[in-house]
Write an enzyme that holds these catalytic residues in place. Structure first.
Site, short mmCIF file in Angstrom:
data_model
loop_
_atom_site.label_atom_id
_atom_site.label_comp_id
_atom_site.label_asym_id
_atom_site.label_seq_id
_atom_site.Cartn_x
_atom_site.Cartn_y
_atom_site.Cartn_z
N HIS A 82 -4.15 -2.60 -11.02
CA HIS A 82 -4.73 -1.59 -11.91
C HIS A 82 -3.70 -0.55 -12.27
O HIS A 82 -2.61 -0.52 -11.70
CB HIS A 82 -6.01 -0.98 -11.32
N HIS A 124 -3.24 2.76 -12.04
CA HIS A 124 -2.96 4.06 -11.42
C HIS A 124 -1.48 4.19 -11.03
O HIS A 124 -0.86 3.21 -10.59
CB HIS A 124 -3.86 4.29 -10.21
N ASP A 168 0.18 5.31 -8.54
CA ASP A 168 0.65 4.90 -7.21
C ASP A 168 0.70 3.38 -7.07
O ASP A 168 1.10 2.86 -6.03
CB ASP A 168 -0.21 5.53 -6.10
N HIS A 169 0.32 2.65 -8.13
CA HIS A 169 0.39 1.19 -8.13
C HIS A 169 1.41 0.64 -9.13
O HIS A 169 1.86 -0.49 -8.98
CB HIS A 169 -1.00 0.59 -8.40
N HIS A 219 -13.60 0.82 -9.69
CA HIS A 219 -12.60 1.88 -9.45
C HIS A 219 -11.95 2.24 -10.79
O HIS A 219 -11.82 3.41 -11.14
CB HIS A 219 -11.57 1.36 -8.46
N ASP A 224 -7.29 -1.26 -5.13
CA ASP A 224 -8.12 -0.16 -4.64
C ASP A 224 -9.62 -0.45 -4.80
O ASP A 224 -10.43 0.48 -4.82
CB ASP A 224 -7.81 1.13 -5.43
N HIS A 276 -4.16 0.59 0.49
CA HIS A 276 -4.04 1.86 1.22
C HIS A 276 -4.45 1.70 2.68
O HIS A 276 -5.35 0.92 2.99
CB HIS A 276 -4.94 2.95 0.61
FE FE Z 1 -4.26 3.69 -5.12
ZN ZN Z 2 -6.22 3.46 -7.72
#
Ligand code: FE
Ligand code: ZN
Length: 258
Positions: free
Chosen positions: A58, A60, A62-63, A116, A133, A171
């Site tokens: 996805h 985001h 942090d990915h 999400h 996530d 995570h």
């Molecule tokens: Fe994340």
């Molecule tokens: Zn995420």
């Protein structure tokens, strides 16, 4: 097709992200959700590996934050969902597609798991699930762009995978998720036992992942929204809830403020 068994190794990033490294013994490898390009690049250089493929679940940061840097170093194939917010992607996939990592001898089925985010996908193959996530051990992702109904149906798909499937979540949230899960189901014996193991692992700074579908079916309240103790806990907050999506909505909102 696969010459050597798949090895999955965590690369830690940021505060609590895992970037999963996929290797089958050769000098080429793949990574899932490289939010940080520097930690991936330094790991690959240390182990004399070249990056063949990036899998993205996805959009985001942090990915995907490290994708551009890794593309500049190795020009890997970048595979992800249709979403304008993901740049550098050169292969777009959706549910029922199969991705082939031919040089690694790997293949993964794509599963659409909105909730999400709107375009979130998961990868499943070789007995391994990369749910990004969407699914965490003892928890699930926040509903940023989707509904409780969507999350229920996404998690239903994942829960239907074989019990022994190893789950590589993005995570390390397991310990705090277990605290919440115990608030939902204080008498779940499997959860009580799992939570004690998780506390030991975290005290030793060890990962709690991978989990398994079997463990999550037994312990994760978001996979148990049709089980009486979970529905009963949700009813204490909203007496109108039914088993399934409405229970999902109530416990997800409860977790948001927990
Ligand atoms: Fe994340
Ligand atoms: Zn995420």
């Amino acid at each position: 097709m696969q010459k050597r068994p798949l090895t999955v190794t965590p690369i830690r990033a940021f505060h609590d992200n895992y970037i999963w490294l996929l290797s089958t013994g050769g000098n080429r490898c793949a990574v899932v959700d490289p939010g940080d390009g520097e930690v991936v690049a330094s790991h690959l250089k240390t182990h004399r590996l070249e990056l063949d493929t990036i899998l993205i679940t996805h959009h985001h940061p942090d990915h995907i934050g490290g994708v551009a840097h890794l593309v500049s170093l190795w020009q890997p194939e970048v595979i992800g969902p249709e979403d304008q917010r993901i740049s550098n992607r050169n292969t777009t996939v959706r549910e029922s597609d199969t991705v082939h990592l031919n040089r690694l001898g790997l293949r993964f089925d794509v599963i659409d798991v909105p909730g999400h985010t709107r375009t979130h996908i998961a990868f499943f193959g070789h007995g391994c699930l990369f749910p990004g996530d969407t699914l965490f051990s003892a928890g699930c992702g926040r509903l940023f762009e989707g509904t409780a109904e969507q999350m229920q149906s996404s998690l239903d798909k994942l829960a239907a995978l074989p019990a022994a499937t190893r789950i590589y979540c993005a995570h390390e949230y397991t310990q705090s998720n277990c605290e919440f899960a115990l608030a939902v189901e204080p008498e779940n014996a499997a959860l009580i036992e799992y939570s004690a193991w998780v506390n030991e692992r975290r005290a030793a700074d060890q990962p709690t992942l991978p989990s398994t579908i079997e463990k999550e079916r037994a312990c994760n309240p978001f996979l148990r929204t049709r089980e009486a103790p979970v529905v009963d806990s949700a009813r204490e907050l909203d007496p109108t809830v039914q088993a399934g999506a409405t229970t999902m909505g109530v416990i997800r909102a409860w977790k948001d403020r927990f």
